[in-house]
Write a protein that holds these residues in place. Structure first.
Motif, short mmCIF file in Angstrom:
data_model
loop_
_atom_site.label_atom_id
_atom_site.label_comp_id
_atom_site.label_asym_id
_atom_site.label_seq_id
_atom_site.Cartn_x
_atom_site.Cartn_y
_atom_site.Cartn_z
N ALA A 218 -22.81 25.45 -0.39
CA ALA A 218 -24.00 26.04 -1.62
C ALA A 218 -23.92 25.07 -2.72
O ALA A 218 -25.19 25.03 -3.28
CB ALA A 218 -23.30 27.54 -1.92
N ALA A 219 -22.89 24.39 -3.17
CA ALA A 219 -23.16 23.47 -4.28
C ALA A 219 -24.09 22.40 -3.74
O ALA A 219 -24.85 21.95 -4.64
CB ALA A 219 -21.67 22.95 -4.76
N PHE A 220 -23.75 21.48 -2.73
CA PHE A 220 -24.72 20.52 -2.20
C PHE A 220 -25.96 20.96 -1.99
O PHE A 220 -27.02 20.36 -2.41
CB PHE A 220 -23.68 20.03 -1.22
CG PHE A 220 -22.72 19.31 -1.45
CD1 PHE A 220 -22.57 18.08 -2.34
CD2 PHE A 220 -21.50 19.50 -0.70
CE1 PHE A 220 -21.59 17.47 -2.30
CE2 PHE A 220 -20.34 18.89 -0.84
CZ PHE A 220 -20.29 17.72 -1.69
N ILE A 221 -26.16 22.27 -1.66
CA ILE A 221 -27.48 22.67 -1.28
C ILE A 221 -28.24 22.83 -2.61
O ILE A 221 -29.36 22.71 -2.83
CB ILE A 221 -27.66 23.92 -0.51
CG1 ILE A 221 -27.33 23.41 1.08
CG2 ILE A 221 -28.92 24.55 -0.43
CD1 ILE A 221 -27.27 24.65 2.18
N GLY A 222 -27.50 23.24 -3.51
CA GLY A 222 -27.80 23.57 -4.97
C GLY A 222 -28.39 22.54 -5.65
O GLY A 222 -29.14 22.59 -6.72
N ARG A 223 -27.80 21.57 -5.30
CA ARG A 223 -28.08 20.06 -5.94
C ARG A 223 -29.01 19.50 -5.30
O ARG A 223 -29.36 18.30 -5.38
CB ARG A 223 -26.75 19.06 -5.87
CG ARG A 223 -25.62 19.69 -6.96
CD ARG A 223 -24.25 18.95 -6.91
NE ARG A 223 -24.37 17.49 -6.36
CZ ARG A 223 -23.31 16.89 -6.27
NH1 ARG A 223 -22.21 17.35 -6.35
NH2 ARG A 223 -23.54 15.44 -5.85
#
Length: 275
Positions: A218-223
């Motif tokens: 989720a963090a990488f997709i959010g970035r």
């Protein structure tokens, strides 16, 4: 600043759930926010009690975030009941935000974290809204109603899940019998597929691995990383967290959420395209 939200249960032992997700978000330079769905009394030895949060208050938490923050990705973990799942799905249906679903069902010690009647609600209401779902082998079996124990059945399970509407399925292979490698399988709605292989680590300290992997994703997709790149980086994050475990507690200890920051250049993931 990218803002990412976790919708999940609280783990009083700190190794999984909301606590693991927020630690992961912090390590990956996104601002973490949360909607707590349940409280658990647990440690590395197991879960002794679960207290679900009132559905109306869960909705209030979620609306409070949406009223004030521009959220770039969301993930769900422990949702516990069909009522909670439907409430989250009703709000998500009006949003255009990437949704990563970790279909949490069983705690590491074997305790159920999802009521039986909630499984159908997850299939019907939530999975069609997902950008990525990340079941392990037992979860894939429950969601599809099929035995999953080899590459052919993994592919069949993935297709069943993709037909529900999600864009991408990551079936985590930690429960497979390969003693040397831990292999996860990634399938996209457009037909692309690949596997990710890392060395299997002999350790009992794997509490919160599913939460941590999906939080990293989720963090990488959010970035704004592409999904395939985000999946590979999330695999690196959890591989290093397992490799450099913390040896905390007397049962299934937590992974090391600090490890990626320190060791990320040392982790290799072998990618194989699947036909």
């Amino acid at each position: 600043m990218h803002i990412v939200t976790t919708i999940a249960g609280s783990d009083s032992g700190g190794g999984a759930g909301i606590q693991a997700d927020l630690k992961t978000f912090q390590e990956l330079n996104v601002f973490g926010t949360s909607v707590i769905t349940a409280l658990t009394a647990q440690n590395t030895l197991g879960v002794s009690d679960v207290l679900p949060i009132d559905t109306i208050f869960i909705e209030k938490q979620f609306h409070a975030l949406l009223e004030d923050f521009s959220i770039s990705a969301l993930k769900t973990g422990m949702l516990f009941s069909s009522e909670i799942i439907q409430a989250i799905a009703n709000i998500m249906a009006d949003l255009d935000i990437p949704l990563i679903i970790d279909p949490v069902m069983i705690a590491k010690g074997g305790e159920s974290l999802l009521q039986q009647q909630a499984i159908e609600a997850m299939r019907y209401y939530l999975l069609p809204l997902a950008t990525v779902i990340t079941p392990n082998i037992p979860e894939a079996e429950v969601l599809t109603g099929k035995k999953v124990d080899d590459i052919a059945s993994i592919q069949q399970a993935a297709q069943t899940l993709l037909q529900l509407g999600t864009r991408c399925v990551v079936i985590k292979g930690g429960h497979l019998t390969d003693e040397n490698f831990a292999t996860d399988y990634v399938f996209f709605k457009d037909g692309r597929a690949f596997s990710m292989q890392t060395t299997r680590i002999a350790t009992k300290n794997t509490h919160g691995t599913g939460c941590t992997f999906s939080a990293a994703l989720a963090a990488f997709i959010g970035r704004e990383l592409p999904i395939d790149s985000a999946v590979v980086e999330a695999k690196k994050f959890i591989q290093l967290a397992i490799t450099h475990d913390l040896s905390i507690g007397n049962g299934h200890g937590p992974t090391n959420h600090f490890a990626y920051r320190k060791y990320k250049d040392s982790c290799e993931v072998t990618i194989h395209e699947l036909s």
